[in-house]
Write a protein that holds these residues in place. Structure first.
Motif, mmCIF file in Angstrom:
data_model
loop_
_atom_site.group_PDB
_atom_site.id
_atom_site.type_symbol
_atom_site.label_atom_id
_atom_site.label_comp_id
_atom_site.label_asym_id
_atom_site.label_seq_id
_atom_site.Cartn_x
_atom_site.Cartn_y
_atom_site.Cartn_z
ATOM 1 N N LEU A 105 0.826 -1.205 0.000
ATOM 2 C CA LEU A 105 0.000 0.000 0.000
ATOM 3 C C LEU A 105 0.864 1.260 0.000
ATOM 4 C CD1 LEU A 105 -2.789 -1.032 2.547
ATOM 5 C CD2 LEU A 105 -2.900 -1.048 0.056
ATOM 6 N N GLU A 106 1.966 1.217 0.746
ATOM 7 C CA GLU A 106 2.848 2.387 0.809
ATOM 8 C C GLU A 106 3.450 2.697 -0.556
ATOM 9 O OE1 GLU A 106 6.807 4.013 3.191
ATOM 10 O OE2 GLU A 106 6.644 1.931 2.546
ATOM 11 N N ASN A 107 3.756 1.670 -1.319
ATOM 12 C CA ASN A 107 4.398 1.869 -2.625
ATOM 13 C C ASN A 107 3.571 2.770 -3.538
ATOM 14 O OD1 ASN A 107 6.620 0.319 -1.961
ATOM 15 N ND2 ASN A 107 5.794 -1.561 -2.853
ATOM 16 N N ARG A 108 2.256 2.786 -3.339
ATOM 17 C CA ARG A 108 1.400 3.644 -4.168
ATOM 18 C C ARG A 108 0.656 4.679 -3.328
ATOM 19 N NH1 ARG A 108 -1.042 -0.015 -9.141
ATOM 20 N NH2 ARG A 108 0.880 -1.157 -9.607
ATOM 21 N N LYS A 124 0.788 4.011 19.954
ATOM 22 C CA LYS A 124 2.153 3.532 19.714
ATOM 23 C C LYS A 124 2.237 2.808 18.376
ATOM 24 C CE LYS A 124 6.450 2.562 20.856
ATOM 25 N NZ LYS A 124 7.494 3.616 20.879
ATOM 26 N N THR A 125 1.211 2.020 18.066
ATOM 27 C CA THR A 125 1.159 1.330 16.775
ATOM 28 C C THR A 125 1.173 2.328 15.636
ATOM 29 O OG1 THR A 125 -0.039 -0.582 17.658
ATOM 30 C CG2 THR A 125 -0.275 -0.143 15.300
ATOM 31 N N GLU A 126 0.351 3.362 15.735
ATOM 32 C CA GLU A 126 0.298 4.373 14.686
ATOM 33 C C GLU A 126 1.652 5.056 14.513
ATOM 34 O OE1 GLU A 126 -2.108 8.449 13.438
ATOM 35 O OE2 GLU A 126 -2.560 7.432 15.327
ATOM 36 N N GLN A 127 2.283 5.384 15.628
ATOM 37 C CA GLN A 127 3.598 6.035 15.572
ATOM 38 C C GLN A 127 4.617 5.142 14.859
ATOM 39 O OE1 GLN A 127 5.182 7.088 19.447
ATOM 40 N NE2 GLN A 127 7.247 7.306 18.655
ATOM 41 N N ASN A 128 4.648 3.861 15.215
ATOM 42 C CA ASN A 128 5.620 2.944 14.617
ATOM 43 C C ASN A 128 5.330 2.687 13.136
ATOM 44 O OD1 ASN A 128 7.023 2.740 17.007
ATOM 45 N ND2 ASN A 128 6.093 0.807 17.641
ATOM 46 N N ILE A 129 4.046 2.597 12.785
ATOM 47 C CA ILE A 129 3.693 2.404 11.378
ATOM 48 C C ILE A 129 4.083 3.629 10.557
ATOM 49 C CG2 ILE A 129 1.757 2.198 9.764
ATOM 50 C CD1 ILE A 129 0.434 0.271 11.669
ATOM 51 N N ARG A 130 3.829 4.818 11.097
ATOM 52 C CA ARG A 130 4.201 6.042 10.370
ATOM 53 C C ARG A 130 5.709 6.118 10.145
ATOM 54 N NH1 ARG A 130 0.216 9.742 9.591
ATOM 55 N NH2 ARG A 130 -1.647 9.610 10.912
ATOM 56 N N GLN A 131 6.478 5.680 11.133
ATOM 57 C CA GLN A 131 7.933 5.717 11.000
ATOM 58 C C GLN A 131 8.429 4.685 9.993
ATOM 59 O OE1 GLN A 131 9.382 5.187 14.991
ATOM 60 N NE2 GLN A 131 9.043 7.327 15.574
ATOM 61 N N THR A 132 7.812 3.503 10.009
ATOM 62 C CA THR A 132 8.252 2.411 9.140
ATOM 63 C C THR A 132 7.741 2.559 7.716
ATOM 64 O OG1 THR A 132 8.187 0.949 11.090
ATOM 65 C CG2 THR A 132 8.395 -0.102 8.928
ATOM 66 N N PHE A 133 6.520 3.106 7.571
ATOM 67 C CA PHE A 133 5.897 3.254 6.247
ATOM 68 C C PHE A 133 5.509 4.727 6.060
ATOM 69 C CE2 PHE A 133 4.849 -0.873 8.143
ATOM 70 C CZ PHE A 133 5.384 -1.752 7.210
ATOM 71 N N PRO A 134 6.487 5.604 5.862
ATOM 72 C CA PRO A 134 6.204 7.043 5.853
ATOM 73 C C PRO A 134 5.257 7.503 4.742
ATOM 74 C CG PRO A 134 8.459 6.589 5.109
ATOM 75 C CD PRO A 134 7.914 5.312 5.668
ATOM 76 N N ARG A 135 5.173 6.779 3.641
ATOM 77 C CA ARG A 135 4.297 7.194 2.546
ATOM 78 C C ARG A 135 2.910 6.553 2.617
ATOM 79 N NH1 ARG A 135 6.202 5.982 -2.804
ATOM 80 N NH2 ARG A 135 7.346 4.228 -1.921
ATOM 81 N N LEU A 136 2.705 5.709 3.624
ATOM 82 C CA LEU A 136 1.373 5.147 3.852
ATOM 83 C C LEU A 136 0.557 6.172 4.632
ATOM 84 C CD1 LEU A 136 -0.565 2.644 3.828
ATOM 85 C CD2 LEU A 136 0.407 2.069 6.056
ATOM 86 N N ARG A 137 -0.590 6.519 4.124
ATOM 87 C CA ARG A 137 -1.407 7.546 4.767
ATOM 88 C C ARG A 137 -2.419 6.909 5.728
ATOM 89 N NH1 ARG A 137 -4.552 10.405 0.930
ATOM 90 N NH2 ARG A 137 -4.317 8.691 -0.555
ATOM 91 N N ILE A 138 -2.258 7.165 7.010
ATOM 92 C CA ILE A 138 -3.212 6.692 8.016
ATOM 93 C C ILE A 138 -4.303 7.742 8.137
ATOM 94 C CG2 ILE A 138 -3.554 6.038 10.426
ATOM 95 C CD1 ILE A 138 -0.690 5.041 10.477
ATOM 96 N N VAL A 139 -5.515 7.368 7.738
ATOM 97 C CA VAL A 139 -6.597 8.347 7.630
ATOM 98 C C VAL A 139 -7.539 8.324 8.825
ATOM 99 C CG1 VAL A 139 -6.534 8.449 5.123
ATOM 100 C CG2 VAL A 139 -7.910 6.684 6.243
ATOM 101 N N GLY A 140 -7.239 7.498 9.822
ATOM 102 C CA GLY A 140 -8.075 7.467 11.009
ATOM 103 C C GLY A 140 -7.702 6.326 11.918
ATOM 104 N N ARG A 141 -8.158 6.428 13.165
ATOM 105 C CA ARG A 141 -7.940 5.360 14.130
ATOM 106 C C ARG A 141 -8.999 5.470 15.227
ATOM 107 N NH1 ARG A 141 -6.520 9.901 13.984
ATOM 108 N NH2 ARG A 141 -4.515 9.429 12.987
ATOM 109 N N PHE A 142 -9.340 4.310 15.818
ATOM 110 C CA PHE A 142 -10.260 4.295 16.950
ATOM 111 C C PHE A 142 -9.917 3.077 17.796
ATOM 112 C CE2 PHE A 142 -13.983 4.431 19.530
ATOM 113 C CZ PHE A 142 -14.461 5.736 19.442
#
Length: 251
Positions: A105-108, A124-142
């Motif tokens: 998903l990050e590749n595109r 913490k999960t969101e923080q680690n995912i953002r660091q590992t996959f910087p071009r993956l856009r996290i559009v929400g969390r709950f």
């Protein structure tokens, strides 16, 4: 045992439960093909115990049968497919599969929504995912363990953000059945549930070692964490007898 072949994957039935054969090098093509369809796509990480549960539960079997992708995670499933059909199937470690999905998903620069886990674990999960996959856009969390009256708001937020992948984990009432129940109102995109994925991403829990997983012994560690799981030896033996019965008597 029936089969259904597509260009990058093949669906077979193991004891009347569908399983997809997807080579690792074909996974990205399969994912992009699903996303092109602009509809809902449920993805299942199928363990042996899930397969046996699907055989005795009509509701869960319906969820598995309707899934767009059923990925085997148990060595026993791979062995069963080989025994009954002679076909080579591919097994994935859940954490590795999800990392592969996020990489694809990050590749595109596709999007992801995170649902489940305790609040601190999710952050913490969101923080680690953002660091590992910087071009993956996290559009929400709950976070999980939400109240019933909050469900409508959560579903509305997921539908509005229209994520490429809804990644769900522990803390959702009904687990995968929650996705099945709300299938038509969550909007288009892929959905994937994995119980401990947020704890692993947040470094609260370790996934099995690669050596243990490759040898099919990852269940030993789970049994020591929960001794009642040692009793799974009995349904495992029953599974072996079922394979033999199908080999001898079912065409």
């Amino acid at each position: 045992m029936g089969t259904k072949t597509e260009e990058n994957r093949q669906r077979v039935e193991l004891l009347k439960v569908p399983v997809d054969i997807v080579a690792p090098e074909q996974l990205s093509s399969v994912v992009y093909e699903l996303l092109k369809e602009k509809k809902e796509h449920n993805i299942v990480l199928l363990s042996l115990w899930d397969l046996l549960r699907a055989r005795r539960s009509g509701e869960y079997r319906y969820y598995i049968t309707r899934a767009s992708l059923v990925i085997p995670i148990s060595k026993s499933i791979i062995g069963g497919i080989k025994f009954l059909t002679g076909k080579k199937a591919y097994r994935y470690m859940p954490f590795d599969f999800i990392v592969s999905m996020l990489t694809i998903l990050e590749n595109r620069e596709f999007t992801c929504y995170l649902l489940g886990g305790r609040r601190k674990v999710l952050l913490k999960t969101e923080q680690n995912i953002r660091q590992t996959f910087p071009r993956l856009r996290i559009v929400g969390r709950f976070p999980g363990y939400f109240k019933r009256y909050e469900e409508a708001t959560i579903i509305k937020a997921i539908r509005k953000s229209s994520p490429s992948l809804l990644l769900a984990g522990k803390g959702i009432r009904g687990k995968e059945r929650w996705i099945c129940k709300n299938n038509t109102v969550l909007g288009e995109g892929m959905r994937l549930w994995c119980s401990d994925i947020f704890d692993v991403f947040a470094e609260k829990k370790k996934h099995p070692s690669r050596a243990a997983f490759n040898s099919g012994l990852e269940c030993i560690g789970f049994c020591f964490q929960n001794p009642f799981k040692f009793f799974r030896i009995f349904p495992y033996i029953g599974y072996k007898f079922l394979l033999l019965f199908y080999k001898l008597f079912v065409k």
